[in-house]
Write an enzyme that holds these catalytic residues in place. Sequence first.
Site, PDB file in Angstrom:
ATOM      1  N   ARG A  74       0.813  -1.219   0.000  1.00 47.98           N
ATOM      2  CA  ARG A  74       0.000   0.000   0.000  1.00 47.98           C
ATOM      3  C   ARG A  74       0.844   1.267   0.000  1.00 47.98           C
ATOM      4  O   ARG A  74       0.403   2.291  -0.506  1.00 47.98           O
ATOM      5  CB  ARG A  74      -0.978  -0.030   1.172  1.00 47.98           C
ATOM      6  CG  ARG A  74      -2.019  -1.145   1.025  1.00 47.98           C
ATOM      7  CD  ARG A  74      -2.995  -1.188   2.185  1.00 47.98           C
ATOM      8  NE  ARG A  74      -2.376  -1.194   3.486  1.00 47.98           N
ATOM      9  CZ  ARG A  74      -2.065  -2.287   4.183  1.00 47.98           C
ATOM     10  NH1 ARG A  74      -2.319  -3.472   3.695  1.00 47.98           N
ATOM     11  NH2 ARG A  74      -1.512  -2.191   5.369  1.00 47.98           N
ATOM     12  N   GLU A 111       1.900  -4.942  14.524  1.00 50.62           N
ATOM     13  CA  GLU A 111       1.026  -5.030  15.685  1.00 50.62           C
ATOM     14  C   GLU A 111       0.470  -6.428  15.848  1.00 50.62           C
ATOM     15  O   GLU A 111      -0.047  -6.784  16.893  1.00 50.62           O
ATOM     16  CB  GLU A 111      -0.097  -3.976  15.627  1.00 50.62           C
ATOM     17  CG  GLU A 111      -1.033  -4.100  14.457  1.00 50.62           C
ATOM     18  CD  GLU A 111      -0.570  -3.319  13.233  1.00 50.62           C
ATOM     19  OE1 GLU A 111      -1.438  -3.022  12.403  1.00 50.62           O
ATOM     20  OE2 GLU A 111       0.621  -3.028  13.085  1.00 50.62           O
TER      21      GLU A 111
END
Length: 181
Positions: A74, A111
Amino acid sequence: MHNILRGRISDFDNKIEYMKSTITSIQDYPVPGILFRDITTLCEDARAFGLTIDMLYEAFKDVKIDKVLSSEARGFVFGAPLAARLGAGFVMVRKPGKLPRETMKEEYQLEYGTNELHMHVDSVKEGERVLCVDDLLATGGTIIATIKLAQRAGAQVVGAAFVIDLVDLGGAVIKSRPNAA
């Protein structure tokens, strides 16, 4: 950065709100407990995508930048058009096994796991001024790995830019620590 851009861009707050309204949040993706910010919906909206590139350009148009580094996938969506607009080269920072020439690598934490990024050893030259661009700042692992790769190549990192800042995961803390990498 918002205050600087607010002074340069007419109707800044409304443009930001419009861009925010085009981002979709998906609960429990890619794993349970993660709220995923899907920027594909922003990219599908011509106005929102154009505003995003315009604002990134406004933030860095007066900074001498030789290369824009972005991590897959992205980050490429925003880094490549920004590099073209700034008149800079574009460097793809990729996952293992995706680049054909000799690479250097940097491991990082997500994460929800770990990974590593690779960059061609000859993509960035000693002393080049680089801007690191990604779609999202969460825990900072990806951007810190990108910055470390640039620094190991001898580049001067002049900034980092993101479309989304996940403050609740520490994004703002990473931004406020210029020596975090």
